[in-house]
Design a protein around this motif. Structure first.
Motif, PDB file in Angstrom:
ATOM      1  N   THR A  87       0.803  -1.227   0.000  1.00  0.00           N
ATOM      2  CA  THR A  87       0.000   0.000   0.000  1.00  0.00           C
ATOM      3  C   THR A  87       0.838   1.280   0.000  1.00  0.00           C
ATOM      4  O   THR A  87       0.262   2.374   0.009  1.00  0.00           O
ATOM      5  CB  THR A  87      -0.947   0.020   1.219  1.00  0.00           C
ATOM      6  OG1 THR A  87      -0.188  -0.202   2.418  1.00  0.00           O
ATOM      7  CG2 THR A  87      -2.011  -1.047   1.075  1.00  0.00           C
ATOM      8  N   THR A  88       2.140   1.162  -0.007  1.00  0.00           N
ATOM      9  CA  THR A  88       2.982   2.362  -0.121  1.00  0.00           C
ATOM     10  C   THR A  88       3.702   2.353  -1.467  1.00  0.00           C
ATOM     11  O   THR A  88       3.317   3.074  -2.380  1.00  0.00           O
ATOM     12  CB  THR A  88       3.988   2.448   1.036  1.00  0.00           C
ATOM     13  OG1 THR A  88       4.779   1.242   1.109  1.00  0.00           O
ATOM     14  CG2 THR A  88       3.280   2.670   2.353  1.00  0.00           C
ATOM     15  N   PHE A  89       4.693   1.511  -1.616  1.00  0.00           N
ATOM     16  CA  PHE A  89       5.506   1.505  -2.834  1.00  0.00           C
ATOM     17  C   PHE A  89       4.667   1.250  -4.084  1.00  0.00           C
ATOM     18  O   PHE A  89       4.716   2.010  -5.058  1.00  0.00           O
ATOM     19  CB  PHE A  89       6.609   0.457  -2.711  1.00  0.00           C
ATOM     20  CG  PHE A  89       7.479   0.338  -3.937  1.00  0.00           C
ATOM     21  CD1 PHE A  89       8.531   1.208  -4.137  1.00  0.00           C
ATOM     22  CD2 PHE A  89       7.222  -0.643  -4.886  1.00  0.00           C
ATOM     23  CE1 PHE A  89       9.323   1.113  -5.282  1.00  0.00           C
ATOM     24  CE2 PHE A  89       8.009  -0.745  -6.019  1.00  0.00           C
ATOM     25  CZ  PHE A  89       9.057   0.133  -6.217  1.00  0.00           C
ATOM     26  N   ARG A  90       3.866   0.185  -4.053  1.00  0.00           N
ATOM     27  CA  ARG A  90       3.130  -0.193  -5.259  1.00  0.00           C
ATOM     28  C   ARG A  90       1.990   0.784  -5.552  1.00  0.00           C
ATOM     29  O   ARG A  90       1.727   1.103  -6.715  1.00  0.00           O
ATOM     30  CB  ARG A  90       2.602  -1.621  -5.124  1.00  0.00           C
ATOM     31  CG  ARG A  90       3.718  -2.660  -5.077  1.00  0.00           C
ATOM     32  CD  ARG A  90       3.166  -4.065  -5.095  1.00  0.00           C
ATOM     33  NE  ARG A  90       4.228  -5.049  -4.994  1.00  0.00           N
ATOM     34  CZ  ARG A  90       4.949  -5.497  -6.019  1.00  0.00           C
ATOM     35  NH1 ARG A  90       4.705  -5.039  -7.227  1.00  0.00           N
ATOM     36  NH2 ARG A  90       5.901  -6.401  -5.842  1.00  0.00           N
ATOM     37  N   VAL A  91       1.304   1.246  -4.526  1.00  0.00           N
ATOM     38  CA  VAL A  91       0.226   2.210  -4.757  1.00  0.00           C
ATOM     39  C   VAL A  91       0.784   3.547  -5.235  1.00  0.00           C
ATOM     40  O   VAL A  91       0.226   4.175  -6.142  1.00  0.00           O
ATOM     41  CB  VAL A  91      -0.608   2.394  -3.471  1.00  0.00           C
ATOM     42  CG1 VAL A  91      -1.570   3.581  -3.608  1.00  0.00           C
ATOM     43  CG2 VAL A  91      -1.397   1.123  -3.168  1.00  0.00           C
ATOM     44  N   THR A 170       0.593   6.988   2.034  1.00  0.00           N
ATOM     45  CA  THR A 170       0.909   7.174   0.615  1.00  0.00           C
ATOM     46  C   THR A 170       0.280   8.440   0.056  1.00  0.00           C
ATOM     47  O   THR A 170       0.843   9.083  -0.836  1.00  0.00           O
ATOM     48  CB  THR A 170       0.450   5.952  -0.195  1.00  0.00           C
ATOM     49  OG1 THR A 170       1.101   4.782   0.316  1.00  0.00           O
ATOM     50  CG2 THR A 170       0.803   6.102  -1.670  1.00  0.00           C
ATOM     51  N   THR A 171      -0.869   8.836   0.577  1.00  0.00           N
ATOM     52  CA  THR A 171      -1.525  10.053   0.085  1.00  0.00           C
ATOM     53  C   THR A 171      -0.736  11.308   0.442  1.00  0.00           C
ATOM     54  O   THR A 171      -1.013  12.383  -0.092  1.00  0.00           O
ATOM     55  CB  THR A 171      -2.950  10.179   0.643  1.00  0.00           C
ATOM     56  OG1 THR A 171      -2.912  10.340   2.072  1.00  0.00           O
ATOM     57  CG2 THR A 171      -3.783   8.961   0.296  1.00  0.00           C
ATOM     58  N   PHE A 172       0.228  11.195   1.356  1.00  0.00           N
ATOM     59  CA  PHE A 172       1.059  12.341   1.738  1.00  0.00           C
ATOM     60  C   PHE A 172       2.420  12.345   1.048  1.00  0.00           C
ATOM     61  O   PHE A 172       3.160  13.331   1.143  1.00  0.00           O
ATOM     62  CB  PHE A 172       1.277  12.359   3.259  1.00  0.00           C
ATOM     63  CG  PHE A 172       0.053  12.683   4.057  1.00  0.00           C
ATOM     64  CD1 PHE A 172      -0.320  14.004   4.293  1.00  0.00           C
ATOM     65  CD2 PHE A 172      -0.746  11.673   4.567  1.00  0.00           C
ATOM     66  CE1 PHE A 172      -1.453  14.304   5.027  1.00  0.00           C
ATOM     67  CE2 PHE A 172      -1.889  11.966   5.306  1.00  0.00           C
ATOM     68  CZ  PHE A 172      -2.244  13.286   5.538  1.00  0.00           C
ATOM     69  N   ASP A 178      10.662  10.588  -0.243  1.00  0.00           N
ATOM     70  CA  ASP A 178       9.859  10.563   0.982  1.00  0.00           C
ATOM     71  C   ASP A 178       9.757   9.170   1.587  1.00  0.00           C
ATOM     72  O   ASP A 178       9.374   9.034   2.761  1.00  0.00           O
ATOM     73  CB  ASP A 178       8.449  11.092   0.698  1.00  0.00           C
ATOM     74  CG  ASP A 178       8.415  12.606   0.550  1.00  0.00           C
ATOM     75  OD1 ASP A 178       9.420  13.252   0.891  1.00  0.00           O
ATOM     76  OD2 ASP A 178       7.387  13.137   0.092  1.00  0.00           O
ATOM     77  N   PHE A 179      10.107   8.141   0.828  1.00  0.00           N
ATOM     78  CA  PHE A 179      10.039   6.789   1.370  1.00  0.00           C
ATOM     79  C   PHE A 179      11.048   6.567   2.495  1.00  0.00           C
ATOM     80  O   PHE A 179      10.879   5.657   3.302  1.00  0.00           O
ATOM     81  CB  PHE A 179      10.256   5.754   0.256  1.00  0.00           C
ATOM     82  CG  PHE A 179       9.011   5.442  -0.510  1.00  0.00           C
ATOM     83  CD1 PHE A 179       8.209   4.369  -0.167  1.00  0.00           C
ATOM     84  CD2 PHE A 179       8.628   6.234  -1.577  1.00  0.00           C
ATOM     85  CE1 PHE A 179       7.047   4.086  -0.871  1.00  0.00           C
ATOM     86  CE2 PHE A 179       7.468   5.964  -2.285  1.00  0.00           C
ATOM     87  CZ  PHE A 179       6.667   4.889  -1.934  1.00  0.00           C
ATOM     88  N   ALA A 252      -7.961   7.774   4.282  1.00  0.00           N
ATOM     89  CA  ALA A 252      -7.289   7.589   2.992  1.00  0.00           C
ATOM     90  C   ALA A 252      -8.261   7.778   1.834  1.00  0.00           C
ATOM     91  O   ALA A 252      -7.921   8.391   0.818  1.00  0.00           O
ATOM     92  CB  ALA A 252      -6.648   6.206   2.932  1.00  0.00           C
ATOM     93  N   VAL A 253      -9.490   7.266   1.979  1.00  0.00           N
ATOM     94  CA  VAL A 253     -10.490   7.432   0.922  1.00  0.00           C
ATOM     95  C   VAL A 253     -10.782   8.912   0.705  1.00  0.00           C
ATOM     96  O   VAL A 253     -10.861   9.392  -0.439  1.00  0.00           O
ATOM     97  CB  VAL A 253     -11.786   6.670   1.274  1.00  0.00           C
ATOM     98  CG1 VAL A 253     -12.908   7.045   0.311  1.00  0.00           C
ATOM     99  CG2 VAL A 253     -11.545   5.176   1.237  1.00  0.00           C
ATOM    100  N   GLY A 254     -10.909   9.668   1.788  1.00  0.00           N
ATOM    101  CA  GLY A 254     -11.166  11.096   1.660  1.00  0.00           C
ATOM    102  C   GLY A 254     -10.053  11.837   0.948  1.00  0.00           C
ATOM    103  O   GLY A 254     -10.305  12.694   0.094  1.00  0.00           O
ATOM    104  N   ARG A 255      -8.819  11.495   1.276  1.00  0.00           N
ATOM    105  CA  ARG A 255      -7.685  12.164   0.636  1.00  0.00           C
ATOM    106  C   ARG A 255      -7.532  11.725  -0.820  1.00  0.00           C
ATOM    107  O   ARG A 255      -7.196  12.534  -1.686  1.00  0.00           O
ATOM    108  CB  ARG A 255      -6.399  11.889   1.420  1.00  0.00           C
ATOM    109  CG  ARG A 255      -6.319  12.665   2.730  1.00  0.00           C
ATOM    110  CD  ARG A 255      -4.939  12.526   3.357  1.00  0.00           C
ATOM    111  NE  ARG A 255      -3.897  12.950   2.442  1.00  0.00           N
ATOM    112  CZ  ARG A 255      -3.538  14.219   2.225  1.00  0.00           C
ATOM    113  NH1 ARG A 255      -4.172  15.213   2.831  1.00  0.00           N
ATOM    114  NH2 ARG A 255      -2.545  14.497   1.397  1.00  0.00           N
TER     115      ARG A 255
END
Length: 262
Positions: A87-91, A170-172, A178-179, A252-255
């Protein structure tokens, strides 16, 4: 005179299984990569659990052999790493470079479907990683109770919590640099969240802070079911991880609605 019946509102995330099915089809031939994901925790188990365990013997204050104590912590960490990686790198790759979601959102899938689908995929990866590690632990003779099988659903809850948290983080993210901030959090948490030693070794002033770490709660859950000690800590961990995953996914959905084309 007849009146039209309002269309039934679709539940957010209802079509998420479609995205999950897509990921399953695309990754059918890449599950071999999971072997490399399991290599690191198994290496820690062999080097520290058995190597250092030969010197330590049993955990202080109990008759639990040190390798059997360390194994649940490493299983929880493997589930965490699998979920966060998805949910971080791949998204981030799909958002910033592949523009994958732009094509997805022209279909009936919504942003909520995308977020729930990605977290669902992270849960699946966490379960597969945990199952593989549990099988390896059984081969090494570290499972002493049938209750240890509950580590698999425990890993699913861990995947949900860290998958939701990963989506929110991830949205940020602005760029690949940033990783490093993610690793700045993940590595110390792995080292200090009682993966290798009990909470009692810390100074009393630090124990509440350590107990607030999500990996600590994940380890408490897996260690509790693996060792058959279903105390208050297991219940607290279930509630903590469930709330963390739900709250992070909602935010996360909101962002994502503000970042992805509707």
């Amino acid at each position: 005179m007849t009146t039209a019946t309002p269309a039934r509102r679709r539940r957010p995330g209802a079509r998420a299984p479609l995205l999950l099915e897509r990921h399953l089809l695309v990754n059918t031939r890449t599950w071999v990569n999971l072997a490399f994901e399991l290599f690191e925790p198994l290496l820690y188990l062999l080097a520290i659990g058995f190597g250092l365990g030969a010197v330590i013997g049993s955990v202080a204050g109990s008759d639990v052999p040190y390798p059997a104590y360390v194994a649940p912590g490493l299983l929880a960490a493997a589930a965490m790493n699998g979920a966060v990686g998805e949910t971080t790198f791949r998204v981030f790759l799909r958002i910033k470079h592949e523009r994958f979601y732009e094509s997805v959102l022209v279909t009936p899938l919504s942003v909520a479907d995308v977020a729930v689908g990605e977290v669902g995929w992270a849960v699946l990866r966490a379960v597969v990683a945990a199952t593989g590690f549990l099988a390896a632990s059984a081969v090494l003779g570290l499972l002493h109770s049938a209750w240890a099988l509950l580590a698999v659903p425990a890993a699913a809850l861990i995947g949900f919590a860290f998958g939701g948290a990963g989506m929110l983080v991830t949205t940020f993210l602005r760029n690949w640099q940033d990783f490093q901030y993610i690793q700045l959090v993940m590595l110390p948490m792995f080292m200090f969240a009682t993966t290798f030693y009990p909470l009692s070794v810390y100074p009393a002033a630090l124990r509440p802070l350590i107990a607030c770490l999500p990996l600590y709660q994940a380890i408490e859950l897996v260690r509790g079911v693996a060792l058959g000690t279903f105390g208050q800590g297991v219940l607290i961990a279930v509630v903590y991880l469930g709330l963390l995953g739900a709250a992070a996914l909602y935010l996360a959905v909101g962002r994502l609605r503000g970042q992805l084309r509707p």
